[in-house]
Write a protein that holds these residues in place. Structure first.
Motif, PDB file in Angstrom:
ATOM      1  N   VAL A 117       0.841  -1.208   0.000  1.00 26.85           N
ATOM      2  CA  VAL A 117       0.000   0.000   0.000  1.00 26.85           C
ATOM      3  C   VAL A 117       0.874   1.255   0.000  1.00 26.85           C
ATOM      4  CG1 VAL A 117      -1.620   1.359   1.392  1.00 26.85           C
ATOM      5  CG2 VAL A 117      -2.007  -1.065   1.075  1.00 26.85           C
ATOM      6  N   THR A 118       1.882   1.285   0.854  1.00 26.43           N
ATOM      7  CA  THR A 118       2.700   2.493   0.963  1.00 26.43           C
ATOM      8  C   THR A 118       3.576   2.718  -0.269  1.00 26.43           C
ATOM      9  OG1 THR A 118       4.418   1.307   2.201  1.00 26.43           O
ATOM     10  CG2 THR A 118       2.724   2.446   3.482  1.00 26.43           C
ATOM     11  N   ASN A 119       4.017   1.658  -0.922  1.00 24.55           N
ATOM     12  CA  ASN A 119       4.851   1.814  -2.117  1.00 24.55           C
ATOM     13  C   ASN A 119       4.104   2.476  -3.268  1.00 24.55           C
ATOM     14  OD1 ASN A 119       7.116   0.743  -0.906  1.00 24.55           O
ATOM     15  ND2 ASN A 119       6.793  -1.310  -1.699  1.00 24.55           N
ATOM     16  N   SER A 120       2.795   2.333  -3.295  1.00 24.42           N
ATOM     17  CA  SER A 120       2.019   2.948  -4.374  1.00 24.42           C
ATOM     18  C   SER A 120       1.401   4.287  -3.957  1.00 24.42           C
ATOM     19  CB  SER A 120       0.914   1.994  -4.834  1.00 24.42           C
ATOM     20  OG  SER A 120      -0.022   1.787  -3.794  1.00 24.42           O
ATOM     21  N   ALA A 121       1.685   4.729  -2.731  1.00 22.62           N
ATOM     22  CA  ALA A 121       1.082   5.962  -2.221  1.00 22.62           C
ATOM     23  C   ALA A 121       1.924   7.189  -2.564  1.00 22.62           C
ATOM     24  CB  ALA A 121       0.922   5.863  -0.703  1.00 22.62           C
ATOM     25  N   GLU A 122       1.248   8.291  -2.714  1.00 22.37           N
ATOM     26  CA  GLU A 122       1.917   9.566  -2.953  1.00 22.37           C
ATOM     27  C   GLU A 122       2.529  10.111  -1.665  1.00 22.37           C
ATOM     28  OE1 GLU A 122       0.207  13.925  -3.969  1.00 22.37           O
ATOM     29  OE2 GLU A 122      -0.390  12.331  -5.362  1.00 22.37           O
ATOM     30  N   HIS A 123       1.869   9.847  -0.539  1.00 21.76           N
ATOM     31  CA  HIS A 123       2.307  10.359   0.761  1.00 21.76           C
ATOM     32  C   HIS A 123       1.884   9.362   1.832  1.00 21.76           C
ATOM     33  CE1 HIS A 123       2.949  13.222   4.044  1.00 21.76           C
ATOM     34  NE2 HIS A 123       1.781  12.846   4.493  1.00 21.76           N
ATOM     35  N   CYS A 124       2.763   9.106   2.791  1.00 21.94           N
ATOM     36  CA  CYS A 124       2.436   8.183   3.889  1.00 21.94           C
ATOM     37  C   CYS A 124       2.838   8.809   5.210  1.00 21.94           C
ATOM     38  CB  CYS A 124       3.190   6.864   3.743  1.00 21.94           C
ATOM     39  SG  CYS A 124       2.716   5.916   2.319  1.00 21.94           S
ATOM     40  N   GLU A 125       2.075   8.499   6.229  1.00 23.15           N
ATOM     41  CA  GLU A 125       2.433   8.932   7.570  1.00 23.15           C
ATOM     42  C   GLU A 125       1.827   7.985   8.576  1.00 23.15           C
ATOM     43  OE1 GLU A 125      -0.722  12.264   8.910  1.00 23.15           O
ATOM     44  OE2 GLU A 125       0.504  12.851   7.188  1.00 23.15           O
ATOM     45  N   GLN A 126       2.464   7.924   9.728  1.00 21.31           N
ATOM     46  CA  GLN A 126       1.913   7.181  10.851  1.00 21.31           C
ATOM     47  C   GLN A 126       1.800   8.171  11.986  1.00 21.31           C
ATOM     48  OE1 GLN A 126       3.702   3.474  11.914  1.00 21.31           O
ATOM     49  NE2 GLN A 126       2.940   3.545  13.980  1.00 21.31           N
ATOM     50  N   HIS A 127       0.646   8.235  12.581  1.00 16.59           N
ATOM     51  CA  HIS A 127       0.412   9.219  13.634  1.00 16.59           C
ATOM     52  C   HIS A 127       0.054   8.499  14.925  1.00 16.59           C
ATOM     53  CE1 HIS A 127      -0.659  13.078  15.361  1.00 16.59           C
ATOM     54  NE2 HIS A 127      -1.703  12.479  15.884  1.00 16.59           N
ATOM     55  N   VAL A 128       0.887   8.688  15.932  1.00 21.45           N
ATOM     56  CA  VAL A 128       0.609   8.193  17.273  1.00 21.45           C
ATOM     57  C   VAL A 128       0.796   9.379  18.192  1.00 21.45           C
ATOM     58  CG1 VAL A 128       1.323   6.612  19.099  1.00 21.45           C
ATOM     59  CG2 VAL A 128       1.459   5.888  16.716  1.00 21.45           C
ATOM     60  N   SER A 129      -0.198   9.677  19.003  1.00 21.50           N
ATOM     61  CA  SER A 129      -0.066  10.820  19.902  1.00 21.50           C
ATOM     62  C   SER A 129      -0.161  10.361  21.350  1.00 21.50           C
ATOM     63  CB  SER A 129      -1.134  11.872  19.604  1.00 21.50           C
ATOM     64  OG  SER A 129      -2.412  11.359  19.883  1.00 21.50           O
ATOM     65  N   TYR A 130       0.525  11.089  22.184  1.00 15.30           N
ATOM     66  CA  TYR A 130       0.527  10.850  23.617  1.00 15.30           C
ATOM     67  C   TYR A 130      -0.023  12.101  24.264  1.00 15.30           C
ATOM     68  CZ  TYR A 130       2.316  10.205  28.354  1.00 15.30           C
ATOM     69  OH  TYR A 130       2.424  10.087  29.707  1.00 15.30           O
TER      70      TYR A 130
END
Length: 140
Positions: A117-130
């Motif tokens: 999925v990420t290889n074909s994406a224009e932009h990727c992010e992972q968001h984890v907040s504390y």
């Protein structure tokens, strides 16, 4: 033998022919080769679908299994969210230096599926907040 059905399809044979039963595999066709799911949220948007949970098969008829994602479709962008095992807000109480709390994120997809999925994406992010209230962060 050999089983000519792909992706876990069940083979039935006669003396000179065979048929594949593809029920429950996520694939269709004579040999269960064609994925019944789209390869991306973008493809679902082009079909006129709206934001929802969908099964995607990022490598089509390749070796990776389909998996469920959340597709958020805005007018100009499509966001794909891979699900994990934690609720949106997970409360942690009673953690201390002596008794630390560790949370492990387990995703609904394998690393290979996520990479597809990420290889074909224009932009990727992972968001984890504390977010903390009345607690010490990094001993400050």
């Amino acid at each position: 033998m050999p089983n000519l059905c792909e992706h876990g399809g069940r083979c039935s044979q006669t003396w000179d022919s065979f048929t594949c039963t593809c029920d429950g595999t996520g694939y269709s066709g004579a040999t269960c080769h064609t994925s019944i799911y789209e390869q991306s949220c973008e493809a679902y948007k082009h079909l006129g679908r709206s934001s929802d949970a969908y099964w995607v098969d990022p490598d089509g008829s390749g070796p990776l299994s389909p998996f469920k994602v959340i597709c958020n479709m805005t007018e100009d962008k499509v966001w794909t969210t891979v699900l994990n095992n934690l609720p949106a807000q997970t409360s942690v109480t009673g953690s201390s230096r002596e008794r630390r709390t560790l949370l492990q994120l387990n995703y609904s997809a394998s690393i290979e599926q996520i990479m597809a999925v990420t290889n074909s994406a224009e932009h990727c992010e992972q968001h984890v907040s504390y977010t903390c209230r009345m607690s010490r962060l990094l001993n400050t």
